[in-house]
Enzyme design. Structure first.
Site, PDB file in Angstrom:
ATOM      1  N   HIS A 261       0.832  -1.195   0.000  1.00 36.51           N
ATOM      2  CA  HIS A 261       0.000   0.000   0.000  1.00 36.51           C
ATOM      3  C   HIS A 261       0.869   1.248   0.000  1.00 36.51           C
ATOM      4  O   HIS A 261       1.928   1.263   0.615  1.00 36.51           O
ATOM      5  CB  HIS A 261      -0.938   0.025   1.220  1.00 36.51           C
ATOM      6  CG  HIS A 261      -2.102   0.921   1.003  1.00 36.51           C
ATOM      7  ND1 HIS A 261      -2.069   2.256   1.328  1.00 36.51           N
ATOM      8  CD2 HIS A 261      -3.307   0.682   0.437  1.00 36.51           C
ATOM      9  CE1 HIS A 261      -3.216   2.796   0.975  1.00 36.51           C
ATOM     10  NE2 HIS A 261      -3.986   1.880   0.435  1.00 36.51           N
ATOM     11  N   ASP A 312      -8.039  -5.322  -1.044  1.00 40.17           N
ATOM     12  CA  ASP A 312      -8.449  -6.181  -2.156  1.00 40.17           C
ATOM     13  C   ASP A 312      -8.191  -7.661  -1.927  1.00 40.17           C
ATOM     14  O   ASP A 312      -8.722  -8.496  -2.658  1.00 40.17           O
ATOM     15  CB  ASP A 312      -7.738  -5.740  -3.444  1.00 40.17           C
ATOM     16  CG  ASP A 312      -8.308  -4.445  -3.961  1.00 40.17           C
ATOM     17  OD1 ASP A 312      -9.506  -4.410  -4.230  1.00 40.17           O
ATOM     18  OD2 ASP A 312      -7.550  -3.462  -4.063  1.00 40.17           O
TER      19      ASP A 312
END
Ligand code: COA
Length: 375
Positions: A261, A312
């Site tokens: 991320h 996700d």
């Protein structure tokens, strides 16, 4: 590049706007208008989060009733859009059809010239209501089934899944989709929200701004990752293969979808919640093999690269267990993030400033011109 130009590759660490909507804490927390999502999950429904993002406060009982009944009554689509969804090529990716349908919604806005704050708030609620209907309708017409109308007595997430699958949604499924939608509702200045704000900053209309966002979400570095996570889970035959599979991918210089991320240095808090939801749902459908594969992948990727799963990763097993095919994973993400996109578009309109960064020019200067016949 001119000497005094500061170049931030990928705009890393650049704050391009100020917001009251959400805060992504690099230490591993997410706040919606001040509330830690850990305090919201399991205690509020998606409609309450819609109210929180659009109005910067949680609704009281009567405000919640209002927002829910507005959303459910606005889920209906113009029949021309249903016709277009029926006629769309079946082999195109659903995100292509959805992007087009959202753009087309602008043509059927009965108040096209109304750009007051109140008109745009109404428009935001309409979009939040209609995007899930577009997704559900597309899925059904692709499968030669008729669209299903929402029921007034159902909650918003419940209606969405009901309209998608055409069968009743039980309490556990409803809670799972509510959590999924809440966790996907907003996330600071992520790429698609930024795209929406850039478009809104020119005072273009809300449909254009949302269309920019949808196109941006689709990419595999953003919302397109979860569909690929499911592909990976299906590619790996059993737990014993996980380590070699992941090491092979990393050796080939490939990224593992659903990991890493830009902001979080610690675990993505959304992933923690979705892991729990995913485990419960996998137990229900007797697919604990998928959950165990996820856990093993998480361990191996962390051992190899010291990175964590993002939203996700576990989203894939949650949606799979709810009966959503993988090409519809990103559309479910869009059906939730539409709340955050519209809230940011409204905030951007009120900021009244054009987002227009500069670029560092690295090309040549003074190149000699050669007429076309001599090139
Ligand atoms: N798999 C393997 N390595 C990864 C990785 C992943 N998913 N994510 C990041 N890394 C590594 C990079 O290779 C890089 O290593 P290096 O410094 O040795 O070159 C380092 O971690 C930093 O990654 P980088 O791509 O520069 O970070 P970013 O902030 O630009 O990108 C993402 C963030 C999300 C785009 C990136 O982590 C990624 O591509 N993840 C996979 C796609 C995904 O899941 N997207 C959904 C995001 S919510």
């Amino acid at each position: 590049m001119a000497d005094d130009t500061v170049y931030a590759r990928g705009l890393r660490d650049v704050a391009a706007c100020q917001t009251r909507i959400s805060f992504v804490d690099p230490l591993g927390a997410l706040y919606y208008a001040g509330y830690d999502i850990d305090r919201l999950i399991g205690r509020v429904c998606f409609e309450e989060v819609v109210h929180l993002l659009l109005y910067n406060k949680l609704p009281n009982k009567s405000e919640l009733d209002d927002v829910r009944s507005t959303l459910i009554s606005e889920m209906k689509l113009p029949k021309q859009i249903i016709t277009c969804l029926r006629q769309a090529p079946k082999n195109s990716h659903p995100m292509e059809n959805i992007r087009t349908a959202i753009s087309q919604l602008g043509e059927y806005d009965s108040n096209q010239n109304g750009h007051s704050e109140a008109a745009n708030k109404q428009r935001a609620l309409k979009l939040i209501a209609k995007v899930p209907t577009i997704v559900a309708t597309l899925y059904r017409v692709r499968n030669k089934q008729d669209p299903v109308s929402p029921k007034k007595e159902y909650g918003f997430a419940e209606n969405f899944l009901y309209m998608f699958r055409g069968k009743l949604v039980d309490v556990e499924e409803k809670a799972a989709l509510d959590s999924f939608m809440i966790l996907h509702a907003d996330h600071g200045l992520n790429a698609s929200t930024f795209a929406a704000r850039v478009t809104a900053s020119t005072f273009s209309d809300m449909y254009s701004a949302v269309t920019s966002a949808v196109g941006t979400l689709r990419g595999k570095l953003h919302g397109g990752a979860s569909e690929r996570v499911m592909g990976m889970l299906l590619d790996v035959n059993n737990l014993g293969e996980v380590e070699a599979y992941i090491q092979g991918m990393l050796f080939d210089g490939k990224k593992i979808m659903g990991f890493g991320h830009r902001i979080y240095a610690a675990e993505d808090p959304r992933s923690r919640h979705l892991r729990k939801v995913g485990k419960t749902l996998c137990q229900r459908i007797d697919r604990m093999d998928l959950y165990r594969k996820c856990r093993r992948i998480q361990d191996v990727v962390h051992k190899e690269r010291k990175i964590y799963p993002n939203v996700d990763f576990y989203a894939a097993i949650v949606l799979n267990a709810l009966g959503v095919p993988k090409e519809f994973f990103t559309p479910f993400f869009a059906s939730s993030r539409i709340a955050g996109w519209t809230a940011h578009i409204l905030e951007q309109y009120s900021e009244s400033v054009l987002i227009r960064p500069t670029s560092g020019y690295i090309g040549a200067y003074g190149t000699k011109f050669i007429p076309i016949e001599k090139r």
